[in-house]
Write a protein that holds these residues in place. Structure first.
Motif, PDB file in Angstrom:
ATOM      1  N   TYR A  44       0.824  -1.204   0.000  1.00 46.95           N
ATOM      2  CA  TYR A  44       0.000   0.000   0.000  1.00 46.95           C
ATOM      3  C   TYR A  44       0.862   1.260   0.000  1.00 46.95           C
ATOM      4  O   TYR A  44       0.648   2.172  -0.797  1.00 46.95           O
ATOM      5  CB  TYR A  44      -0.915  -0.022   1.223  1.00 46.95           C
ATOM      6  N   GLY A  83       3.453   5.458  -7.475  1.00 40.85           N
ATOM      7  CA  GLY A  83       2.585   6.328  -8.248  1.00 40.85           C
ATOM      8  C   GLY A  83       3.013   7.780  -8.190  1.00 40.85           C
ATOM      9  O   GLY A  83       2.737   8.556  -9.117  1.00 40.85           O
ATOM     10  N   PRO A  97       1.100   4.207 -12.856  1.00 41.07           N
ATOM     11  CA  PRO A  97      -0.066   4.670 -12.085  1.00 41.07           C
ATOM     12  C   PRO A  97      -0.177   3.969 -10.747  1.00 41.07           C
ATOM     13  O   PRO A  97       0.170   2.788 -10.606  1.00 41.07           O
ATOM     14  CB  PRO A  97      -1.252   4.337 -12.988  1.00 41.07           C
ATOM     15  N   ILE A  98      -0.674   4.708  -9.744  1.00 40.61           N
ATOM     16  CA  ILE A  98      -0.806   4.161  -8.400  1.00 40.61           C
ATOM     17  C   ILE A  98      -1.782   2.993  -8.366  1.00 40.61           C
ATOM     18  O   ILE A  98      -1.704   2.114  -7.503  1.00 40.61           O
ATOM     19  CB  ILE A  98      -1.263   5.276  -7.427  1.00 40.61           C
ATOM     20  N   GLU A  99      -2.694   2.955  -9.348  1.00 46.02           N
ATOM     21  CA  GLU A  99      -3.683   1.868  -9.388  1.00 46.02           C
ATOM     22  C   GLU A  99      -3.041   0.502  -9.600  1.00 46.02           C
ATOM     23  O   GLU A  99      -3.690  -0.529  -9.405  1.00 46.02           O
ATOM     24  CB  GLU A  99      -4.710   2.126 -10.496  1.00 46.02           C
ATOM     25  N   ARG A 104      -1.004  -0.896  -7.767  1.00 42.96           N
ATOM     26  CA  ARG A 104      -0.965  -1.638  -6.503  1.00 42.96           C
ATOM     27  C   ARG A 104      -2.240  -2.449  -6.331  1.00 42.96           C
ATOM     28  O   ARG A 104      -2.231  -3.517  -5.704  1.00 42.96           O
ATOM     29  CB  ARG A 104      -0.751  -0.695  -5.330  1.00 42.96           C
ATOM     30  N   LEU A 105      -3.361  -1.964  -6.891  1.00 41.92           N
ATOM     31  CA  LEU A 105      -4.605  -2.729  -6.846  1.00 41.92           C
ATOM     32  C   LEU A 105      -4.481  -3.994  -7.681  1.00 41.92           C
ATOM     33  O   LEU A 105      -5.014  -5.053  -7.311  1.00 41.92           O
ATOM     34  CB  LEU A 105      -5.772  -1.873  -7.349  1.00 41.92           C
TER      35      LEU A 105
END
Length: 364
Positions: free
Chosen positions: A312, A319, A325-327, A329-330
């Motif tokens: 997290y 990101g 992109p930070i997404e 990590r999802l």
């Protein structure tokens, strides 16, 4: 299928699942024009390379410990609690009501009351799905998911129409009194030598560790824990032994909801100092992955929560400082869930031939 040694089941299989998830994520990063090596370096440095990064990693891990433990208790009773997100949000309501009810003179007096408030409200939100499962045979996954949406809508209505102070624009409660502010790691004697800057990690982390120990005592050192595990292994055998299915389902789900509700102490009381929308921050769903990777054992949950805290915080740094992109990590979190959950048997099949060969050769 060859039965794996306990150490392989608890350590090797989760590690391989994590490596597979990381490998696929690396391929995705390459496809979008990024550098996987740079991404890993930024994540490690941002999450573990400084006390400041550790402060955020442990802050996120604290929330994941609570929700992971909640999923674990329900799982051992054969119940898959998907409602940790809603239970955490309603637990946050309990924390807010307790903190706003009195002018608390000191945090060490407010904290136990907040723990009770969060646990009671979280358990209450899990009680209806538990009763429907125990008495009406409703599927616990469906009812707990539905209650997530109900909780989110209820919190929005309360923050907009009921609990928002007059003249305040943003949907949130009033700020809690100074006596409810939990000390962060940078304020705790001894730890302040390491965490010299303000970090969100706070004393709730130690409450989470106590919760791990309490869940271990409950599941493996108590009569109720034995009944929960017996019922989860074989409902028919447990019934034959005189174990009440209603008692087990209700008890396990209430404890599960209470633990999920307690995660709100970390961010509502420990970090934000007021109740905001989406106070659970997705920790309810991440708790599922934490429990799966931790093999539904408190120690495993603790270690898996640290890993997801790293993902997290490291993902946020990635990101921020790269063009990735930070997404993403999802994506990594989803892949970990995929391999530790749905594809767990596939990973076991990959490992099993090695132990079958060793067994046929007489190696122990």
């Amino acid at each position: 299928m060859t039965k794996l040694p306990k150490w392989a089941d608890m350590v090797l299989v989760p590690v391989i699942s994590l490596l597979l998830a990381a490998a696929i994520s690396a391929v995705v990063i390459l496809l979008i024009g990024g550098d996987p090596v740079e991404a890993v370096k930024v994540m490690v440095d941002g999450a573990l390379g400084s006390p400041y990064g550790w402060g955020y990693t442990l802050y996120y891990a604290t929330s994941f410990i609570f929700t992971g433990l909640g999923v674990t208790v329900a799982y051992h009773a054969g119940q898959f609690n998907i409602g940790g997100e809603g239970q955490a949000q309603i637990g946050g309501l309990g924390v807010a009501l307790v903190c706003l009810a009195f002018p608390w003179p000191a945090w060490w007096m407010a904290l136990p009351a907040a723990v009770i408030g969060a646990a009671v409200f979280g358990a209450a939100w899990a009680a209806v799905p538990a009763w429907l499962a125990a008495k009406r045979g409703s599927h616990i996954v469906i009812t707990t998911i539905m209650f997530n949406y109900i909780a989110a809508a209820l919190i929005v209505w309360l923050l907009v129409e009921v609990m928002r102070p007059t003249g305040q624009m943003d949907p949130a409660t009033a700020r809690f009194g100074a006596g409810t502010t939990l000390p962060g790691f940078h304020q705790i004697p001894g730890l302040d030598l390491i965490f010299t800057r303000k970090v969100p990690a706070n004393v709730t982390f130690f409450v989470a560790i106590l919760a791990c120990f309490a869940v271990w005592l409950l599941l493996w050192r108590s009569r109720l824990g034995y009944q929960i595990r017996a019922f989860g292994h074989s409902e028919s055998a447990a019934r034959y032994a005189g174990i009440s299915s209603t008692k087990v389902i209700m008890a396990a789900m209430l404890i599960s909801g209470a633990l999920c509700g307690m995660m709100s102490i970390n961010n509502v009381m420990g970090e934000a100092g007021r109740l905001l929308q989406n106070s659970s921050e997705g920790a309810g769903f991440i708790g599922i992955a934490v429990a799966l990777m931790g093999r539904n054992h408190p120690l495993g949950v603790f270690l898996a929560a640290l890993l997801f805290g790293f993902l997290y915080q490291g993902g946020a740094e990635m990101g921020l400082w790269t063009n990735i992109p930070i997404e993403l990590r999802l994506l990594l979190q989803g892949l970990v869930i995929l391999f530790t959950g749905a594809l767990d048997n596939m990973v076991r099949m990959m490992v099993a031939p090695f132990f079958r060969t060793r067994a046929s050769a007489g190696v122990r």
